[in-house]
Design a protein around this motif. Structure first.
Motif, mmCIF file in Angstrom:
data_model
loop_
_atom_site.group_PDB
_atom_site.id
_atom_site.type_symbol
_atom_site.label_atom_id
_atom_site.label_comp_id
_atom_site.label_asym_id
_atom_site.label_seq_id
_atom_site.Cartn_x
_atom_site.Cartn_y
_atom_site.Cartn_z
ATOM 1 N N UNK A 1 -17.350 11.920 38.554
ATOM 2 C CA UNK A 1 -18.753 11.653 38.267
ATOM 3 C C UNK A 1 -19.268 10.468 39.058
ATOM 4 N N UNK A 2 -20.599 10.325 39.075
ATOM 5 C CA UNK A 2 -21.264 9.242 39.792
ATOM 6 C C UNK A 2 -21.836 8.253 38.785
ATOM 7 N N UNK A 3 -21.578 6.979 39.009
ATOM 8 C CA UNK A 3 -21.964 5.905 38.093
ATOM 9 C C UNK A 3 -23.445 5.569 38.264
ATOM 10 N N UNK A 4 -24.288 6.186 37.434
ATOM 11 C CA UNK A 4 -25.734 6.021 37.548
ATOM 12 C C UNK A 4 -26.363 5.327 36.344
ATOM 13 N N UNK A 5 -25.537 4.956 35.363
ATOM 14 C CA UNK A 5 -26.021 4.241 34.181
ATOM 15 C C UNK A 5 -24.988 3.211 33.757
ATOM 16 N N UNK A 6 -25.388 2.272 32.923
ATOM 17 C CA UNK A 6 -24.469 1.228 32.460
ATOM 18 C C UNK A 6 -23.275 1.853 31.753
ATOM 19 N N UNK A 7 -22.090 1.359 32.108
ATOM 20 C CA UNK A 7 -20.840 1.845 31.500
ATOM 21 C C UNK A 7 -19.920 0.660 31.296
ATOM 22 N N UNK A 8 -19.435 0.501 30.072
ATOM 23 C CA UNK A 8 -18.564 -0.620 29.706
ATOM 24 C C UNK A 8 -19.175 -1.953 30.166
ATOM 25 N N UNK A 9 -20.465 -2.097 29.939
ATOM 26 C CA UNK A 9 -21.238 -3.293 30.312
ATOM 27 C C UNK A 9 -21.360 -3.512 31.814
ATOM 28 N N UNK A 10 -20.985 -2.529 32.613
ATOM 29 C CA UNK A 10 -21.137 -2.616 34.068
ATOM 30 C C UNK A 10 -22.413 -1.874 34.469
ATOM 31 N N UNK A 11 -23.322 -2.549 35.188
ATOM 32 C CA UNK A 11 -24.521 -1.858 35.667
ATOM 33 C C UNK A 11 -24.136 -0.771 36.668
ATOM 34 N N UNK A 12 -25.012 0.193 36.868
ATOM 35 C CA UNK A 12 -24.714 1.297 37.774
ATOM 36 C C UNK A 12 -24.361 0.813 39.180
ATOM 37 N N UNK A 13 -23.341 1.432 39.747
ATOM 38 C CA UNK A 13 -22.925 1.105 41.117
ATOM 39 C C UNK A 13 -23.380 2.166 42.114
ATOM 40 N N UNK B 1 -8.419 2.437 34.217
ATOM 41 C CA UNK B 1 -8.141 1.485 35.298
ATOM 42 C C UNK B 1 -8.464 2.107 36.665
ATOM 43 N N UNK B 2 -8.013 3.342 36.885
ATOM 44 C CA UNK B 2 -8.287 4.015 38.154
ATOM 45 C C UNK B 2 -9.780 4.319 38.297
ATOM 46 N N UNK B 3 -10.433 4.669 37.195
ATOM 47 C CA UNK B 3 -11.877 4.922 37.245
ATOM 48 C C UNK B 3 -12.604 3.641 37.670
ATOM 49 N N UNK B 4 -12.245 2.524 37.053
ATOM 50 C CA UNK B 4 -12.848 1.237 37.413
ATOM 51 C C UNK B 4 -12.567 0.888 38.873
ATOM 52 N N UNK B 5 -11.345 1.135 39.335
ATOM 53 C CA UNK B 5 -10.973 0.840 40.720
ATOM 54 C C UNK B 5 -11.824 1.647 41.691
ATOM 55 N N UNK B 6 -11.947 2.950 41.413
ATOM 56 C CA UNK B 6 -12.731 3.803 42.321
ATOM 57 C C UNK B 6 -14.208 3.414 42.337
ATOM 58 N N UNK B 7 -14.704 2.869 41.236
ATOM 59 C CA UNK B 7 -16.095 2.460 41.170
ATOM 60 C C UNK B 7 -16.306 1.053 41.748
ATOM 61 N N UNK B 8 -15.216 0.427 42.201
ATOM 62 C CA UNK B 8 -15.317 -0.925 42.760
ATOM 63 C C UNK B 8 -15.495 -2.001 41.719
ATOM 64 N N UNK B 9 -15.094 -1.721 40.481
ATOM 65 C CA UNK B 9 -15.261 -2.661 39.395
ATOM 66 C C UNK B 9 -13.969 -3.395 39.031
ATOM 67 N N UNK B 10 -12.882 -3.098 39.724
ATOM 68 C CA UNK B 10 -11.570 -3.773 39.544
ATOM 69 C C UNK B 10 -10.928 -3.954 40.874
#
Length: 132
Positions: free
Chosen positions: A81-93, A123-132
């Motif tokens: 999926x594509x991160x287009x809304x806030x997730x786990x307090x992270x704004x959309x990337x 963890x991998x989801x966060x990594x792919x989204x550039x959040x870790x």
């Protein structure tokens, strides 16, 4: 070869999980939750599915494998999926995660999901989204 009653029930339970993936998670038909879950569990299911779909409106989950025994279905899934809304307090990337592994166990009572428990590779989801 005859199909036993248990095989038939297992097939019905698997079909419910497939509907959950195809109709609710992939297509966003949250109204179907009430058909698939017990009344007491439906609001909680909606509480985690609705925000996830808002964060990733194009989410797509593939069923990799389903195994059913008695009142339980174990499922292995892959999610993108594509991160287009806030997730786990992270704004959309605007970034996309792909092929994140998930495993869930669903228990059934009277033809509806009565409990669900799962593991996701957050963890991998966060990594792919550039959040870790």
């Amino acid at each position: 070869m005859t199909v036993s009653r248990n095989d038939s029930i297992s097939a019905q339970h698997k079909a419910i999980v497939v509907r959950l993936v195809q109709e609710v998670l992939n297509s966003g038909r949250l109204d179907v939750i009430d058909e698939l879950y017990e009344a007491a569990l439906a609001p909680r299911a909606r509480q985690w599915i609705a925000p996830f779909r808002e964060s990733f409106p194009d989410v797509h989950m593939d069923v990799v494998e389903l195994i059913a025994e008695a009142d339980t279905v174990a499922g292995r899934f892959r999610c993108s999926g594509t991160h287009l809304g806030t997730w786990l307090d992270h704004p959309p990337t605007g970034r996309r995660f792909q092929r994140i592994d998930e495993v869930y166990f669903f228990r059934f009572r009277d033809g509806r999901i009565s409990s669900a428990w799962g593991l996701e590779d957050t963890h991998e989801r966060l990594r792919q989204l550039g959040l870790r």
